[in-house]
Scaffold this motif. Structure first.
Motif, short mmCIF file in Angstrom:
data_model
loop_
_atom_site.label_atom_id
_atom_site.label_comp_id
_atom_site.label_asym_id
_atom_site.label_seq_id
_atom_site.Cartn_x
_atom_site.Cartn_y
_atom_site.Cartn_z
N SER A 170 10.75 -7.47 0.62
CA SER A 170 10.56 -8.78 0.00
C SER A 170 9.59 -8.78 -1.17
O SER A 170 9.55 -9.74 -1.95
CB SER A 170 10.09 -9.80 1.04
N PHE A 171 8.77 -7.73 -1.30
CA PHE A 171 7.90 -7.64 -2.47
C PHE A 171 7.76 -6.20 -2.91
O PHE A 171 7.71 -5.28 -2.07
CB PHE A 171 6.53 -8.26 -2.22
N LEU A 172 7.68 -6.01 -4.25
CA LEU A 172 7.61 -4.68 -4.85
C LEU A 172 6.40 -4.60 -5.76
O LEU A 172 5.95 -5.60 -6.33
CB LEU A 172 8.87 -4.41 -5.69
N ALA A 173 5.88 -3.40 -5.92
CA ALA A 173 4.78 -3.16 -6.86
C ALA A 173 4.92 -1.77 -7.43
O ALA A 173 5.49 -0.87 -6.81
CB ALA A 173 3.42 -3.32 -6.17
N ALA A 174 4.36 -1.57 -8.61
CA ALA A 174 4.45 -0.29 -9.31
C ALA A 174 3.10 0.41 -9.33
O ALA A 174 2.06 -0.23 -9.43
CB ALA A 174 4.94 -0.49 -10.73
N HIS A 175 3.12 1.73 -9.25
CA HIS A 175 1.92 2.52 -9.49
C HIS A 175 1.58 2.41 -10.98
O HIS A 175 2.48 2.41 -11.83
CB HIS A 175 2.17 3.98 -9.10
N PRO A 176 0.31 2.32 -11.34
CA PRO A 176 -0.03 2.10 -12.75
C PRO A 176 0.24 3.28 -13.67
O PRO A 176 0.36 3.09 -14.89
CB PRO A 176 -1.53 1.78 -12.70
N SER A 177 0.36 4.50 -13.13
CA SER A 177 0.54 5.65 -14.01
C SER A 177 1.60 6.64 -13.55
O SER A 177 1.94 7.54 -14.31
CB SER A 177 -0.80 6.39 -14.19
N SER A 219 -6.75 1.98 -10.89
CA SER A 219 -6.96 3.42 -10.88
C SER A 219 -5.83 4.17 -10.21
O SER A 219 -5.73 5.40 -10.33
CB SER A 219 -8.28 3.75 -10.16
N GLY A 220 -4.98 3.46 -9.49
CA GLY A 220 -3.88 4.10 -8.78
C GLY A 220 -4.29 4.85 -7.53
O GLY A 220 -3.54 5.69 -7.04
N GLY A 255 2.24 -12.88 8.53
CA GLY A 255 2.39 -13.36 9.90
C GLY A 255 1.10 -13.51 10.66
O GLY A 255 0.89 -14.52 11.35
N ASP A 256 0.21 -12.53 10.56
CA ASP A 256 -1.05 -12.59 11.31
C ASP A 256 -2.29 -12.64 10.42
O ASP A 256 -3.41 -12.62 10.92
CB ASP A 256 -1.15 -11.43 12.30
N GLY A 257 -2.09 -12.68 9.10
CA GLY A 257 -3.22 -12.79 8.18
C GLY A 257 -3.96 -11.51 7.90
O GLY A 257 -4.93 -11.49 7.12
N THR A 258 -3.52 -10.40 8.48
CA THR A 258 -4.21 -9.13 8.30
C THR A 258 -3.95 -8.54 6.91
O THR A 258 -2.81 -8.52 6.44
CB THR A 258 -3.76 -8.11 9.37
N VAL A 259 -4.99 -8.07 6.28
CA VAL A 259 -4.88 -7.29 5.04
C VAL A 259 -5.17 -5.84 5.37
O VAL A 259 -6.08 -5.55 6.15
CB VAL A 259 -5.88 -7.81 3.98
N SER A 260 -4.38 -4.93 4.81
CA SER A 260 -4.65 -3.51 5.02
C SER A 260 -4.77 -2.80 3.69
O SER A 260 -4.07 -3.13 2.72
CB SER A 260 -3.55 -2.86 5.88
N LEU A 261 -5.71 -1.84 3.63
CA LEU A 261 -5.96 -1.04 2.43
C LEU A 261 -5.56 0.39 2.70
O LEU A 261 -5.91 0.96 3.74
CB LEU A 261 -7.44 -1.12 2.06
N HIS A 262 -4.84 1.00 1.77
CA HIS A 262 -4.30 2.34 1.95
C HIS A 262 -4.66 3.19 0.74
O HIS A 262 -4.37 2.82 -0.40
CB HIS A 262 -2.78 2.29 2.10
N HIS A 263 -5.28 4.34 0.98
CA HIS A 263 -5.62 5.25 -0.12
C HIS A 263 -4.38 6.02 -0.55
O HIS A 263 -3.49 6.32 0.27
CB HIS A 263 -6.73 6.21 0.33
N LEU A 264 -4.32 6.34 -1.85
CA LEU A 264 -3.18 7.05 -2.43
C LEU A 264 -3.64 8.38 -2.99
O LEU A 264 -4.72 8.48 -3.57
CB LEU A 264 -2.55 6.21 -3.55
N ASP A 265 -2.78 9.41 -2.83
CA ASP A 265 -3.13 10.73 -3.34
C ASP A 265 -2.58 10.91 -4.76
O ASP A 265 -2.09 9.96 -5.38
CB ASP A 265 -2.64 11.82 -2.40
N ALA A 266 -2.65 12.12 -5.27
CA ALA A 266 -2.26 12.39 -6.65
C ALA A 266 -0.76 12.18 -6.90
O ALA A 266 -0.34 12.01 -8.05
CB ALA A 266 -2.64 13.82 -7.03
N ARG A 267 0.04 12.19 -5.84
CA ARG A 267 1.48 11.94 -5.98
C ARG A 267 1.83 10.46 -5.85
O ARG A 267 2.97 10.07 -6.06
CB ARG A 267 2.26 12.71 -4.91
N GLY A 268 0.85 9.65 -5.45
CA GLY A 268 1.12 8.25 -5.17
C GLY A 268 1.50 7.99 -3.74
O GLY A 268 1.88 6.87 -3.38
N ALA A 269 1.38 9.02 -2.88
CA ALA A 269 1.69 8.88 -1.46
C ALA A 269 0.44 8.44 -0.69
O ALA A 269 -0.69 8.58 -1.18
CB ALA A 269 2.22 10.19 -0.89
N PHE A 270 0.64 7.93 0.51
CA PHE A 270 -0.48 7.46 1.33
C PHE A 270 -1.26 8.65 1.88
O PHE A 270 -0.69 9.68 2.24
CB PHE A 270 0.05 6.60 2.48
#
Length: 313
Positions: free
Chosen positions: A30-37, A88-89, A98-113
């Motif tokens: 339902s929602f999409l986003a792009a890596h900045p670089s 910074s990507g 649904g439950d109001g939770t926000v989650s933060l995920h670090h990304l590596d040099a490939r853009g993977a989690f």
């Protein structure tokens, strides 16, 4: 082969649709986003057990029209509806409605989690009983080193540092129902889904103006700032309004080209509006900042997000 500009459409149909040809099957993107670089696209899976997927181009011939999974993991919450990547990507934020939770995920040099996510639950409620019975995180925005979260359920703009440290939230009028937001310098603009207003917060002072001049119920959806104009989608009137950023006065209000304009994007001299209930993406020509209908509509099942993006091998 150089990158190719595509318009990707997420929603509640069979997957991510690439206008002009291409379907990447994935559940409820339902929602999409792009890596900045990097040529990486992120999608939420708006499911009770929320999901998050990173995609890369499927190959040279596809040139990004069809996407291949790069990495995936749970969104750490219920029905995620928004995803964003910091400039910074290196950090990605997900709003779980649904439950109001926000989650933060670090990304590596490939853009993977990489690494463990930071999970930020929240509690609270608002005066609109059937919509504000609990926290409902609706959008995450990175601005000046702070993560801002529009919480429709608690009438707050929650704020966090990138390590998850909570800052004092900004509070809107009870029943406003903040959905999407945008910054311009020291100004913050917020679409109130429940009160039908666009809010402007500056120097601690809040002012509001109706998002639509059409009589009747309105549930504003997406809000976008472009230059000195604010654009907002109006569900109910089925219009897109153009407001002056300095005082929220109305410049124009145009039909959205369909039913229930959930999201839109401006790409050069074109605006693309995802009309969820009528199943189409309407194309507008931008003239002096005002969208004008071209009559062109791309049929897409239940579209909820449009993302212009260059993708290539």
């Amino acid at each position: 082969m150089p990158p190719v500009k595509h318009l990707y459409v997420g929603g509640y149909g069979p997957g991510i649709v690439t206008l002009g040809g291409g379907l990447t099957r994935v559940a409820s993107p339902s929602f999409l986003a792009a890596h900045p670089s990097l040529p990486v696209l992120y999608a939420v899976g708006e499911l009770e057990r929320g999901w998050l997927t990173a995609f890369s181009p499927a190959g040279e011939e596809a040139a990004g029209a069809v996407l291949a999974p790069l990495a995936e993991r749970p969104s750490e919450g219920d029905t995620p509806c928004h995803v964003a990547v910091d400039p910074s990507g290196t950090l990605l934020a997900v709003a779980n409605y649904g439950d109001g939770t926000v989650s933060l995920h670090h990304l590596d040099a490939r853009g993977a989690f990489t690494g463990d996510p930071v999970v930020l639950p929240h509690e609270g409620c608002g005066p609109v009983a059937d919509r504000q019975e609990r926290s409902h995180a609706h959008q995450c925005v990175f601005h000046d080193g702070v993560i801002h979260v529009a919480d429709l359920g608690t009438d707050e703009i929650r704020r966090y540092l990138p390590d998850g440290t909570a800052l004092e939230p900004l509070t809107l009028q009870p029943g406003a129902g903040p959905r999407h937001l945008a910054f311009s310098g020291g100004r913050l603009y917020v679409a109130g889904e429940l009160d039908g207003n666009v809010w402007m917060i500056e120097d601690g002072r809040a002012s509001a103006a109706p998002a639509s001049a059409v009589p009747g119920p309105n549930h504003p959806s997406h809000l976008l700032l472009e230059g000195d104009l604010v654009y907002v989608g109006n569900r109910g009137p089925n219009t897109v309004s153009v407001l002056r950023a300095d005082d929220l006065s109305m410049v124009a209000e145009v039909p959205s080209g369909g039913d229930w304009p959930r999201h839109f994007a401006i790409d050069g001299d074109r605006m693309y509006v995802a009309n969820q209930r009528s199943g189409g993406v309407a194309v507008f020509a931008m003239k002096d900042g005002v969208p004008e209908p071209t009559g062109e509509v791309h049929e897409v099942e239940s579209p909820a997000c449009v993302l212009p993006l260059e993708m290539g091998p």
